[in-house]
Design an enzyme around this catalytic site. Structure first.
Site, short mmCIF file in Angstrom:
data_model
loop_
_atom_site.label_atom_id
_atom_site.label_comp_id
_atom_site.label_asym_id
_atom_site.label_seq_id
_atom_site.Cartn_x
_atom_site.Cartn_y
_atom_site.Cartn_z
CB ALA A 1 -25.49 -5.89 11.22
CG HIS B 1 -13.43 14.47 14.93
ND1 HIS B 1 -14.66 13.86 15.06
CD2 HIS B 1 -13.49 15.58 15.70
CE1 HIS B 1 -15.42 14.57 15.87
NE2 HIS B 1 -14.73 15.62 16.27
CG LEU C 1 -23.50 -0.06 11.49
CD1 LEU C 1 -23.23 1.42 11.64
CD2 LEU C 1 -23.47 -0.75 12.86
CG ASN D 1 -19.86 19.93 25.41
OD1 ASN D 1 -20.70 19.35 26.07
ND2 ASN D 1 -19.46 19.49 24.23
CE LYS E 1 10.08 9.96 -8.55
NZ LYS E 1 10.41 8.63 -8.01
CB SER F 1 -30.01 11.92 6.06
OG SER F 1 -31.24 12.49 6.50
#
Length: 1121
Positions: free
Chosen positions: A802, A780, A799, A346, A58, A809
Site C-alpha cells: 500500500a 495479548h 502495508l 512502565n 472420534k 524485521s
C-alpha cells in the site's frame, strides 16, 4: 487470553444443560469419554446404552475436519468401537503441519439420517456484533461456508428472534423444518450469549421427525468471564491445540497466573530445544519470538512465555525456577542459551523481579554450568540499573556467562548475539542508579542530539534495508492477493463508509489532550497519580492534570501528593457523580477499576457529557462487556483507550497513569516536550520501547497511544492514525501492529485512497506464528490469527504494497524510522527545535531509598518477625516451616519471645503453663473486672483490658517476683531456712508462696501436673528443688503456705532458661528481669477473660450493680449525724 477453545464434550455439556428451546434436542448427555486407561466394563455400567445402540467414535482434541481425515468411526457396535479405538489410540497422527498423539476420544450414539437432514450453523463474535451463519447443506462436504452460508449480523445489545431467523437464514430450508430450526437457532444464540461463547459451530446439525441432533461441535468461550459464569461453567479444562502436549509446568504457571494480579504465561514448544526465553511483557515476548525465528532459530525455540504486570520477587522466582528446571533436563551438543529480555517497563520494578530470577539462578547454578547455558539480558524501566547490576554480579560469582545490556542496546540485539549473528560488544559500566536523570545537566541545543547512539549495539551499513516508497498503486498482484483482497468481515469501500458502518453517531475530537487537560482517576492508585503530577511539573504545566480521584470504598477525603517541592491535596470522592459535579473542567477519566467493576463504572461515566476520553487500564474484561462499552462510546462521542492498556502520553501536555515509566525514562526519552512523531501500539511495554527508539532516531514523540491487547480495543489503529493525520504538529506516524484482527488493512485503505498522506512506518509483530506447527496464543488476548489474512506476515506485506514504510524485521524498525525522519528534515518538513532543559523534580523518599541513594536511622528496630517478603518469617523461620515442623504454640512463643527454637519438652511446658493459667473462676479480680465491664455493655477489647489491668504483684504477677526472689536467694547460697527467716525479718511476703483455698492437705492439681512433667523431662531442677524445700518450711507453720501455681511456673521457668542449653546465664537472667515470665500469665489468662466476656454476652446479663448488703458503709461520725 480471552477466547479459549473447549473440548467437544464440554461444549455439548454446556448446550445440553443450558439451552432453552421448544425444539426437541435429542441424545442429551449421551456421550462417553475414553482414553487408553479407560475401564470398559465400568464404562458400560455407567453408560448402558453403549451395549444396545450403534455408535460413533472420534478424537476430541481440537482437530478440525476429522471426517475428511478419516478420524471418525461411524455406525459401529461396541466391539467395533473398541477395535477402531485400539488401532488409533496413542498413535502419532499428522493434521496439517501439526504432529500429535491421539489420546482422548468421544463415543456417541449413531444417528441414522439422510443428507437432506444435515444443516450447518455457526455463531462467532466480531467488534460490531455476533454473526450467525446458516447453510441448508451441512456435513463433511460443506465446503467454503463463508462463501455459501447465509449470514445475519446481530448487533451488540440487540436480540435475535425466530422471525428474523426464518426470513434471513432459513430461506432454503423445507417449510416443515423451519419452525424447529428457528427455535433451535434462537435458543442456541441465547445460550451463546449467556455462557459467553465467542465461537460456536455445529456441523452438522441434524433435524429429523424426532427432533434436533447435535452431531459435531466446535466452540470457544471467553475465559475472562469466569467470574460471571463460574456457576454455569463449573471447572473448565482448556485442552492444548492438537500437536502440543499439555505439560504440568504449563498448568503450574497457569495456576500462579490465576492467583496473581500479574501476568504469567508459559507454552512449551520444544522441550529439547536449545533457545529458551524469559521475557517481560506481552508485546515484547512476541517480538523476541519473531526475531529468534527470523534468525533461523524456530526449530530450536523451546518455549514461548511472558511475565508482566509487576510480579513480586517470589512470583518471578517461581516462574524462573520453572524455566530453569525445564531447560536443564536434557543436554544439547551446542549448549543452551537463555534470553532474559524485555522492553522498557512502565511500572514494574525491574530490580525486584530480577532479584527473583537471580535467586533461581543461584539455586540452579550447577545444572546451568553442566548444561553450558549462556544467558543474555536486556531490560529497561524503573530501577533497571540495579537489576542489571545484580544480574551481572551473579554471573561473576557463579561463573555462568551472563551478558547484560540496558536501554542503550536495541531491544532484540541480544537475540543476534545469542544466536551468533552479532558480536557481543564489551559493555561500559552501567549507571549505578537513576539519579543522573533527575538533575538535568544537558547543554545540547537541538534534537536529535549528536551524542545519541543508534538503535543497535553496533552500526549497520546503509544498504541493508529498502523501505517501500509511498505509492498510489492498484491492488498488489502477488500471491497474497487472493487472501488479502477483499477481506472477510471488512468494509472494502471508501474509508468514510467504513467509519459510518461502525454506528458512530457522536463526533469524537481530534485532539484528546492539551496542556490544560484535567482528569479524574478512578481507583486509589497513588503511585500512578504522583507519576502524572511529576510529569506535569517537568512539562511546566501551570496546574496538575489530576483534579480528583474516585474511590467508592472510603468516605470523601483529601489525598496528599507532591507538586514539585510542595505538598498539595487532591479530593477523593465516593462516587463519580460528586466528582464531575464539583469539577466541571474535567473531560478525561483514567479508570483503574478492577476487571469486575470496570464495565459498570465506565458505563456510568459515559452518562456525563463532559467526559470525552476514558482510559481503561484493567486487563481481563469480558469481550461482551467491552463491545457494549464501545457501542455506547460511539453513540456518546467518547474516545476509549483500552482495555488492557497502560494508556498513552502526549509529551509536554498529559500522560495517562503509569505510561512512560518513571521520571528517569521520561527525561531520557525526552517526553517532557513534543517532537514530530506520533505512534500507536497495542502493547504498553512496547509503546515505551517506541518512546526510546523514537527519542534516539528522531526529534521525539508528539503523541503516543497504546490501544490495548484485547481483541476489541475501545479505539482502533485507524482512529488514532486519522487523528494524527489531521494534527498539524505530527509529521510522521508509526504503527506497531500485531497478529490477529484486520484493523491494519484499513490503514492500507487510507493510504491508497489518499486519506493518509503523512509517512507511515508500520510493523506487525507475530511473524513467527506462521512458522509454528501448532497454534500458539500469545500474551495479548487479540494476538491470534483466525484466518490467513490476520497473520502478521500477510498484514506486513499488504502495508508494504500500500505504500507504508515496512522494515524487514523489528530489528530494523529504528533504522527505517531514522531514514524517514532524516528525509523529512532534509526536505524541510521537520525543523528540529532548540532543546530546553526541563525543571528539576525532587525524587520521592521511598524511591530514593529503593535505589539506595539515601539512608536514615530507623524509627525503631525489630528482630523477631519480618512480613516484607513473600512469606511471613518468625525469628528467621518461614511460617511454612513452622507448620511443617509442627512447632505448635509453644514453639511459636519460643521464636517470638526468646528468638530460639526451644526443645520439644520446653514447648510442651509452655503450652501446659498457658493451659493451667487460662482461668481460675469468676471471683478473682481480673475475671471480676472483665465481667463487670462486659455487663456495662463495653466491647471485647475494653473488657479484656479491664481484666488485664488488675494483674500485678498481688494478682497473677507473682511469676516474675517469685523467680527473682528464689533465684537471688539460691544464687547467693542462702539455705532455705535462712531465706524464710530473712524475708520474715524484712517484713516481706515470699512471692509464689500461699493460696487462699489450696493447702498441703488439699493440693492444687495444676501444680501437681506441672511438677510431674518437669521432674520427668527437665535436665535439671535446682531452683525448683530449692523452692520445694522452702515450701516444707512454710507449710510447717501454716498448711496453706504452699508453692502456688505462679511460684511454681516462675522457678521452673528459670530452670528451663538456665538448663535447656539455648541460653547463656546472662541471657536467662535478662529474660527474667525484663518480665518475660509474667507474659505467660497474661497470655494464658487472656483466654479465660475472653471466655468470661463471651459467657456474659451469651447469657445476656444486664448492668452489674453491687448489692448494698455486701458493702460496709463507714462514714465519719459527724457526717452520719
Amino acid at each position: 487470553m480471552s477466547a479459549k477453545a473447549i473440548s467437544e464434550q464440554t461444549g455439548k455439556e454446556f448446550l445440553y444443560k443450558h439451552i432453552c428451546t421448544s425444539a426437541a434436542v435429542q441424545n442429551r448427555f449421551r456421550y462417553a469419554s475414553v482414553t487408553a486407561e479407560t475401564d470398559w466394563q465400568r464404562l458400560t455400567q455407567e453408560h448402558p446404552w453403549l451395549l444396545t445402540e450403534r455408535l460413533v467414535i472420534k478424537p476430541d482434541q481440537l482437530i478440525k475436519r476429522r471426517g475428511k481425515l478419516g478420524l471418525v468411526g461411524i455406525n459401529l457396535d461396541l466391539e467395533g468401537v473398541k477395535e477402531w479405538f485400539k488401532a488409533r489410540v496413542m498413535r502419532e497422527t499428522t493434521v496439517g503441519k501439526a504432529k500429535g498423539v491421539l489420546k482422548n476420544f468421544l463415543i456417541e450414539p449413531f444417528v441414522p439420517h439422510t443428507q437432506e437432514e444435515e444443516f450447518y450453523v455457526c455463531i462467532y463474535a466480531t467488534r460490531e456484533g455476533d454473526h450467525v451463519l446458516f447453510h441448508h447443506e451441512g456435513g463433511v462436504e460443506v465446503g467454503d461456508v463463508d462463501a455459501k452460508a447465509l449470514r445475519l449480523l446481530v448487533a451488540v445489545d440487540e436480540k435475535l428472534g425466530e422471525k428474523q431467523v426464518m426470513e434471513k437464514l432459513l430461506t432454503h430450508v423445507p417449510d416443515e423444518k423451519k419452525q424447529v430450526l428457528a427455535s433451535f437457532v434462537v435458543g442456541l444464540f441465547k445460550l451463546y450469549e449467556d455462557l459467553y461463547f465467542t465461537y460456536l459451530e455445529i456441523n452438522p446439525i441434524v433435524v429429523t421427525k424426532d427432533g434436533v441432533y447435535v452431531l459435531d461441535m466446535a466452540a470457544k468461550i471467553d475465559a475472562t468471564a469466569d467470574f460471571l459464569c463460574k456457576a454455569k461453567w463449573g471447572d473448565v479444562e482448556f485442552p492444548p491445540p492438537f500437536g502440543r502436549e499439555a505439560y504440568p509446568e504449563e498448568a503450574y504457571i497457569a495456576d500462579l497466573d490465576a492467583k496473581s494480579g500479574a501476568s504469567l504465561k508459559l507454552t512449551l514448544l520444544n522441550p529439547c530445544g536449545r533457545i529458551w526465553t524469559m521475557v517481560a511483557g506481552g508485546g515484547a515476548s512476541v517480538v523476541y519470538s519473531d526475531t529468534i525465528c527470523d534468525l533461523g532459530g524456530v526449530d530450536e525455540l523451546a518455549n514461548y512465555g511472558e511475565y508482566s504486570g509487576a510480579p513480586s520477587e517470589q512470583q518471578t522466582y517461581d516462574y524462573a525456577k520453572t524455566i530453569l528446571s525445564l531447560m536443564t533436563r536434557e543436554k544439547h551438543t551446542q549448549g543452551k542459551v537463555l534470553i532474559i529480555g524485555g522492553s522498557i517497563a512502565n511500572f514494574t520494578n525491574v530490580a525486584a523481579t530480577f532479584k527473583g530470577i537471580v535467586r533461581a539462578i543461584k539455586d540452579f547454578q550447577c545444572p546451568l554450568k553442566e548444561h553450558e547455558v549462556t544467558i543474555f539480558v536486556r531490560r529497561g524501566g524503573p530501577n533497571y540499573q540495579e537489576g542489571l547490576r545484580v544480574m551481572g554480579e551473579i554471573g561473576k560469582t557463579t561463573g555462568i556467562p551472563i551478558h547484560v545490556f540496558g536501554t542503550e542496546t536495541h531491544m532484540t540485539a541480544i537475540v543476534g548475539m545469542a544466536l551468533g549473528h552479532r558480536p557481543i560488544p564489551n559493555q561500559p559500566p552501567m549507571d549505578a542508579h537513576t539519579a543522573n536523570f533527575l538533575l538535568n545537566a544537558s547543554n545540547s541545543a537541538a534534537t536529535p542530539a549528536t551524542t545519541r547512539t543508534a538503535s543497535f549495539s553496533e552500526p549497520k551499513t546503509s544498504g541493508e534495508f529498502n523501505p517501500a516508497k509511498k505509492s498510489k498503486a492498484d491492488l498488489p498482484a502477488d500471491s497474497l492477493h487472493s487472501i488479502l483482497w477483499p477481506l472477510k468481515n471488512m468494509v472494502t469501500g471508501d474509508w468514510k463508509e467504513a467509519q459510518a458502518s461502525s454506528g458512530c453517531s457522536g463526533a469524537k475530537p481530534t485532539t484528546l489532550f492539551r496542556k490544560q487537560t484535567k482528569a479524574i482517576v478512578w481507583g486509589m492508585q497513588t503511585r500512578a497519580v504522583q507519576g502524572m503530577m511529576d510529569f506535569d511539573y517537568v512539562c511546566s504545566r501551570d496546574e496538575p492534570s489530576v483534579a480528583a480521584m474516585v474511590y467508592p470504598f472510603t468516605g470523601d477525603h483529601k489525598q496528599k501528593f507532591y507538586w514539585g517541592h510542595k505538598e498539595i491535596l487532591v479530593p477523593v470522592y465516593k462516587n463519580m457523580a460528586d466528582a464531575v459535579k464539583k469539577h466541571p473542567e474535567v473531560d478525561v477519566l483514567i479508570s483503574f477499576a478492577s476487571l469486575r467493576s470496570a464495565f459498570d463504572s465506565t458505563m456510568e461515566s459515559m452518562q456525563y457529557p463532559q467526559i470525552h476520553t476514558i482510559a481503561i487500564i484493567a486487563e481481563g474484561i469480558p469481550e461482551a462487556h467491552t463491545r457494549k462499552i464501545i457501542k455506547m462510546a460511539d453513540e456518546k462521542g467518547v474516545t476509549i483507550i483500552g482495555p488492557a492498556t497502560v494508556g498513552g502520553i502526549k509529551p509536554g501536555c498529559f500522560k495517562i497513569g503509569n505510561t512512560g515509566g518513571m521520571l528517569d525514562n521520561i527525561l531520557a526519552s525526552k517526553l517532557y516536550r513534543p517532537g514530530s512523531v506520533a505512534y500507536v501500539s497495542r502493547s504498553g511495554g512496547m509503546s515505551n520501547e517506541l518512546n526510546n527508539i523514537i527519542s534516539r532516531t528522531t526529534d521525539g514523540v508528539y503523541e503516543g497511544v497504546a490501544i490495548g491487547g484485547d481483541r476489541y480495543p475501545g479505539s482502533t489503529f485507524m482512529d488514532h492514525v486519522l487523528r494524527y493525520q489531521d494534527t498539524p504538529g505530527v509529521k510522521m506516524i508509526i504503527v506497531l501492529g500485531e497478529i490477529g484482527g484486520t484493523e491494519e488493512y484499513k490503514i492500507c485503505q487510507g493510504i491508497r485512497e489518499g486519506r493518509i498522506t503523512k509517512p507511515v512506518v508500520c510493523w506487525c509483530i507475530g511473524t513467527c506464528a506462521t512458522m509454528f506447527a501448532s497454534e500458539v496464543q500469545f500474551g495479548h488476548a487479540g494476538a491470534c490469527a483466525n484466518q490467513a489474512s490476520e497473520t502478521a506476515v500477510a498484514k506486513n506485506q499488504a502495508l508494504r504494497d500500500a505504500g507504508a514504510y515496512v522494515p524487514k524485521s523489528f530489528d530494523e524498525l529504528g533504522d527505517v524510522i531514522k531514514t524517514v525522519y532524516d528525509d523529512l528534515v532534509a526536505n524541510g518538513t521537520i525543523v528540529p527545535a532548540q532543546e530546553v532543559p526541563p525543571p528539576t523534580v525532587p525524587m520521592d523518599y521511598s524511591w530514593a531509598r529503593e535505589l539506595g541513594l539515601i539512608r536514615k536511622p530507623a524509627s525503631f528496630m525489630t528482630s523477631i518477625c519480618d512480613e516484607r517478603g513473600q512469606e511471613l518469617i518468625y525469628a528467621g523461620m518461614p511460617i511454612t516451616e513452622v507448620f511443617k515442623e509442627e512447632m505448635g504454640l509453644g514453639g511459636v512463643l519460643g521464636l517470638l519471645w526468646f528468638q530460639r527454637r526451644l526443645p520439644r519438652y520446653a514447648c510442651q511446658f509452655i503450652e501446659m503453663c498457658l493451659m493451667v493459667t487460662a482461668d481460675h473462676g469468676p471471683a478473682v479480680s481480673g475475671a471480676h473486672n472483665t465481667i463487670v465491664c462486659a455487663r456495662a455493655g463495653k466491647d471485647l477489647i475494653s473488657s479484656l483490658t479491664s481484666g488485664l489491668l488488675t494483674i500485678g504483684d498481688r494478682f497473677g504477677g507473682a511469676l516474675d517476683a517469685a523467680a527473682k526472689q528464689f533465684s537471688k536467694a539460691f544464687d547467693s547460697g542462702m539455705l532455705p531456712m535462712e531465706f524464710v527467716n530473712k524475708m520474715k525479718k524484712d517484713g516481706k511476703l515470699i512471692m509464689g508462696i500461699g493460696h487462699r483455698v489450696k493447702s498441703i492437705n488439699n493440693p492444687d492439681m495444676r501444680v501437681q501436673i506441672l511438677k510431674d512433667f518437669v521432674k520427668q523431662n527437665f535436665p535439671s531442677t535446682q531452683l525448683l528443688d530449692y523452692a520445694l524445700d522452702v515450701e516444707k518450711i512454710t507449710t510447717s507453720k501454716k498448711p496453706n503456705l504452699i508453692l502456688n501455681v505462679d511460684g511454681f511456673i516462675g522457678v521452673a521457668f528459670v530452670d528451663l532458661l538456665r538448663m535447656c542449653g539455648g541460653f547463656t546465664r546472662d541471657e536467662a537472667d535478662e529474660f527474667v528481669e525484663i518480665g518475660a515470665l509474667n507474659g505467660i500469665f497474661v497470655l494464658g489468662r487472656s483466654m479465660g477473660f475472653i471466655g468470661h466476656y463471651l459467657d456474659q454476652k451469651r447469657l445476656k446479663q444486664g448492668l452489674y450493680r453491687h448489692p448494698w448488703d455486701d458493702i460496709s458503709y463507714v462514714l465519719p461520725e459527724h457526717m452520719s449525724m
